[in-house]
Scaffold this motif. Sequence first.
Motif, PDB file in Angstrom:
ATOM      1  N   ARG A 106     -45.834  68.677  43.750  1.00 37.32           N
ATOM      2  CA  ARG A 106     -47.134  68.022  43.878  1.00 37.32           C
ATOM      3  C   ARG A 106     -47.024  66.528  43.597  1.00 37.32           C
ATOM      4  O   ARG A 106     -47.480  65.698  44.404  1.00 37.32           O
ATOM      5  CB  ARG A 106     -48.152  68.675  42.934  1.00 37.32           C
ATOM      6  CG  ARG A 106     -49.566  68.174  43.123  1.00 37.32           C
ATOM      7  CD  ARG A 106     -50.564  69.086  42.430  1.00 37.32           C
ATOM      8  NE  ARG A 106     -50.311  69.176  40.987  1.00 37.32           N
ATOM      9  CZ  ARG A 106     -51.102  69.833  40.146  1.00 37.32           C
ATOM     10  NH1 ARG A 106     -52.163  70.485  40.597  1.00 37.32           N
ATOM     11  NH2 ARG A 106     -50.823  69.880  38.858  1.00 37.32           N
ATOM     12  N   TYR A 107     -46.395  66.151  42.492  1.00 37.00           N
ATOM     13  CA  TYR A 107     -46.221  64.728  42.185  1.00 37.00           C
ATOM     14  C   TYR A 107     -45.228  64.075  43.152  1.00 37.00           C
ATOM     15  O   TYR A 107     -45.367  62.890  43.491  1.00 37.00           O
ATOM     16  CB  TYR A 107     -45.752  64.543  40.744  1.00 37.00           C
ATOM     17  CG  TYR A 107     -46.859  64.701  39.733  1.00 37.00           C
ATOM     18  CD1 TYR A 107     -47.770  63.662  39.503  1.00 37.00           C
ATOM     19  CD2 TYR A 107     -47.014  65.887  39.025  1.00 37.00           C
ATOM     20  CE1 TYR A 107     -48.788  63.806  38.576  1.00 37.00           C
ATOM     21  CE2 TYR A 107     -48.039  66.039  38.094  1.00 37.00           C
ATOM     22  CZ  TYR A 107     -48.921  64.994  37.876  1.00 37.00           C
ATOM     23  OH  TYR A 107     -49.939  65.149  36.969  1.00 37.00           O
ATOM     24  N   GLY A 112     -44.608  60.180  47.764  1.00 37.65           N
ATOM     25  CA  GLY A 112     -44.311  59.873  49.155  1.00 37.65           C
ATOM     26  C   GLY A 112     -45.514  59.337  49.893  1.00 37.65           C
ATOM     27  O   GLY A 112     -45.408  58.386  50.686  1.00 37.65           O
ATOM     28  N   LEU A 113     -46.688  59.908  49.665  1.00 40.70           N
ATOM     29  CA  LEU A 113     -47.903  59.470  50.364  1.00 40.70           C
ATOM     30  C   LEU A 113     -48.282  58.040  49.977  1.00 40.70           C
ATOM     31  O   LEU A 113     -48.736  57.260  50.820  1.00 40.70           O
ATOM     32  CB  LEU A 113     -49.058  60.432  50.048  1.00 40.70           C
ATOM     33  CG  LEU A 113     -48.901  61.856  50.594  1.00 40.70           C
ATOM     34  CD1 LEU A 113     -50.031  62.745  50.090  1.00 40.70           C
ATOM     35  CD2 LEU A 113     -48.864  61.863  52.119  1.00 40.70           C
ATOM     36  N   MET A 212     -58.031  64.353  46.161  1.00 38.45           N
ATOM     37  CA  MET A 212     -59.288  65.083  45.925  1.00 38.45           C
ATOM     38  C   MET A 212     -59.055  66.584  45.804  1.00 38.45           C
ATOM     39  O   MET A 212     -59.796  67.284  45.116  1.00 38.45           O
ATOM     40  CB  MET A 212     -60.267  64.789  47.063  1.00 38.45           C
ATOM     41  CG  MET A 212     -60.805  63.367  47.072  1.00 38.45           C
ATOM     42  SD  MET A 212     -61.793  63.006  48.549  1.00 38.45           S
ATOM     43  CE  MET A 212     -63.110  64.211  48.362  1.00 38.45           C
ATOM     44  N   GLY A 213     -58.015  67.080  46.470  1.00 40.42           N
ATOM     45  CA  GLY A 213     -57.726  68.514  46.397  1.00 40.42           C
ATOM     46  C   GLY A 213     -56.687  68.874  45.351  1.00 40.42           C
ATOM     47  O   GLY A 213     -56.108  69.962  45.403  1.00 40.42           O
ATOM     48  N   TRP A 214     -56.476  67.983  44.389  1.00 44.02           N
ATOM     49  CA  TRP A 214     -55.390  68.129  43.419  1.00 44.02           C
ATOM     50  C   TRP A 214     -55.376  69.490  42.733  1.00 44.02           C
ATOM     51  O   TRP A 214     -54.335  70.136  42.611  1.00 44.02           O
ATOM     52  CB  TRP A 214     -55.501  67.009  42.389  1.00 44.02           C
ATOM     53  CG  TRP A 214     -54.291  66.807  41.534  1.00 44.02           C
ATOM     54  CD1 TRP A 214     -54.121  67.198  40.242  1.00 44.02           C
ATOM     55  CD2 TRP A 214     -53.068  66.162  41.916  1.00 44.02           C
ATOM     56  NE1 TRP A 214     -52.875  66.819  39.781  1.00 44.02           N
ATOM     57  CE2 TRP A 214     -52.207  66.172  40.797  1.00 44.02           C
ATOM     58  CE3 TRP A 214     -52.628  65.560  43.096  1.00 44.02           C
ATOM     59  CZ2 TRP A 214     -50.936  65.629  40.813  1.00 44.02           C
ATOM     60  CZ3 TRP A 214     -51.355  65.008  43.120  1.00 44.02           C
ATOM     61  CH2 TRP A 214     -50.535  65.050  41.996  1.00 44.02           C
ATOM     62  N   SER A 219     -48.290  73.842  42.210  1.00 51.42           N
ATOM     63  CA  SER A 219     -47.381  72.970  41.456  1.00 51.42           C
ATOM     64  C   SER A 219     -46.410  73.810  40.633  1.00 51.42           C
ATOM     65  O   SER A 219     -46.564  73.955  39.423  1.00 51.42           O
ATOM     66  CB  SER A 219     -48.175  72.035  40.537  1.00 51.42           C
ATOM     67  OG  SER A 219     -47.325  71.141  39.869  1.00 51.42           O
ATOM     68  N   PRO A 220     -45.412  74.421  41.298  1.00 50.95           N
ATOM     69  CA  PRO A 220     -44.423  75.200  40.554  1.00 50.95           C
ATOM     70  C   PRO A 220     -43.695  74.329  39.533  1.00 50.95           C
ATOM     71  O   PRO A 220     -43.468  73.142  39.773  1.00 50.95           O
ATOM     72  CB  PRO A 220     -43.449  75.691  41.642  1.00 50.95           C
ATOM     73  CG  PRO A 220     -44.061  75.342  42.949  1.00 50.95           C
ATOM     74  CD  PRO A 220     -45.132  74.346  42.723  1.00 50.95           C
TER      75      PRO A 220
END
Length: 447
Positions: A106-107, A112-113, A212-214, A219-220
Motif C-alpha cells: 500500500r505505501y 509510485g503514484l 481516499m480509499g486508503w 496491506s499485507p
Amino acid sequence: MSDPAPRPLKAHPAGLYFIAAAQGAWYFSRYSTQAILVLYLAHVVYAAPQGGAFPGVDTLRRLLSWEAQTANPQALASTTIGLLALCMIPTQIFGGFLSDRFLGRRYGAMTGLVFLTLAPVFWAFDTSFILALPCFVLGLSFAVNLFAQVGDLYADDDPRRPDAYQIMSLVQEAAVIIGPTFCGWLAARYGWHYGFAAAGSVMLAGTLAYGMGWRHLPSPAPSRDGARPQGASPLALLRLGMRIALLIPMLAMIFICNEQIYDTYLIWGEQHYDRHLFGWVFPASWLMSLDAGVSFITQIMAIAFWRFYMRRRGMPGEWGQIVSFGMIGLVAPLVLAYASVLHSGGGQISMSWGLMFHVVNDLAMATIMPISLALFIKLAPVSAKSMAAAAYALVARLADIMAGQIGQNLPSWGSTRFWLLHTAIMAIGLALLIAARPLYKIGNPQT
C-alpha cells in the motif's frame, strides 16, 4: 474431471475500484506523456541550441551523443526512451524488494503514484524538465505494487479474481485510448506543455482517489525476516529465480515490436503515414490511441475465443498459447516492411497498412501479455508478489531498451530493414522459448 459449475459472482471489494481509479490515471498519464515525450525530445529539446532553456539537458545530450554515436535529435530521442527503460531494471527490482520487505504494497504503491504525479508537472516547465526523468523512473518502479494489490483483495480460489483483472485491463486500455488522444490534441493545438499539464492533472486526481480509499486497500504485513516459503530449499529457490530470470530476455524479444509502438514508431509514423483525416492531419501521438483502441477490441475477442476454446478442448498450457500467438505476432512487422517496399519509390503509406499492423500485433499480444503475466505469478512464491510484478515489468523494460537501440539506427537503415530486424528478433525469441520448454517441467517450490 469437469470443472464445477461457476458460482454467481458477488460484488467486488470496494478497494478494487480505488485501485482501478489510480491505475487508470497512471496509464492515462504514462502513455500520454510517453506519446508526447519522444516527439517533444526530437522536435524541441534536442533540436534546441546548447545552453538553452533546459538546464541539465546539455550534459544528457553529450552522454547520449557518445552512446548513440550521433547528435541526430531523432536518434537521441529514441536513445533517451531506451535509457529510461534501462534505469528501470535495477529500480523496479529494488522497489519490489522495499515494498515486500519494508514499505508494504500500500505505501509502496502510494510512493509510485506521487512520483508519477510529479513527472508530468516537471515536464510542463522547461527549467524543471530534467527532474521529471528520475521521477518517471521511480514512479513506475513502485507503482507496480498496484498489480499485486489486486490479488491481495481475493483468496486464491475466489472466482472473482479473474474478473477483477479483466476489469483492470479494460480500465487500462480505456485510459490509453483517451489519454494520448486528448493530451496529444492539446499538445498539437495549444503547445507541448499543455499536454504534459493535462496528464499531470489526471495523475493527481488518481493519486487523491487512491488516498481516499486508503482504509479499503489491502496491506499485507511486509516480510522483514525474508523467510522463504515453507518446504522450499535454497537450491529450489535458486532454480526458481533462474527460471524466472531466463524468461525475461526471451519474452522481451517477443515483445519488442509491441514496445516499439511507444518509441520510434511514433517518429516513423509521423514521417511515413498519410495521416490526413477529413482534410486534417491528425497528430502522430494519436497512433498510440489507435493502438489502444484496437487492443481494447482484440482483448474482448481473445477472452471470447479462449472461453469458446475451453468449452471444446479445455485450457491449453501457457507455453502453447505464448508460442502460437507469438507466431501470429511475427506477421505485424512484416506488414510494415512490405508496405515500405511498396512505397520505396516515394509517397506516404496508407493508414490501412497501419491499421493492419495494429490488428495483427494486438491480436497476438492480447493473449501473450496476460498469459505470460500468469506464468510469472504461477512461478513466484507468495512472499514475493511485488518482486514478481517487478520482474514481469522488466520484460517490457528490456524490450524498450532494445527498441530504443534499434530506433536510433532508423535514419541510416531505412524502413524495410528496420521492420525486418524486429521480425528476426521476435523469431529468435520464440525459438529460444521453445528450446527452453523442458526446463519448466520441474515442479515449483511450495508457495
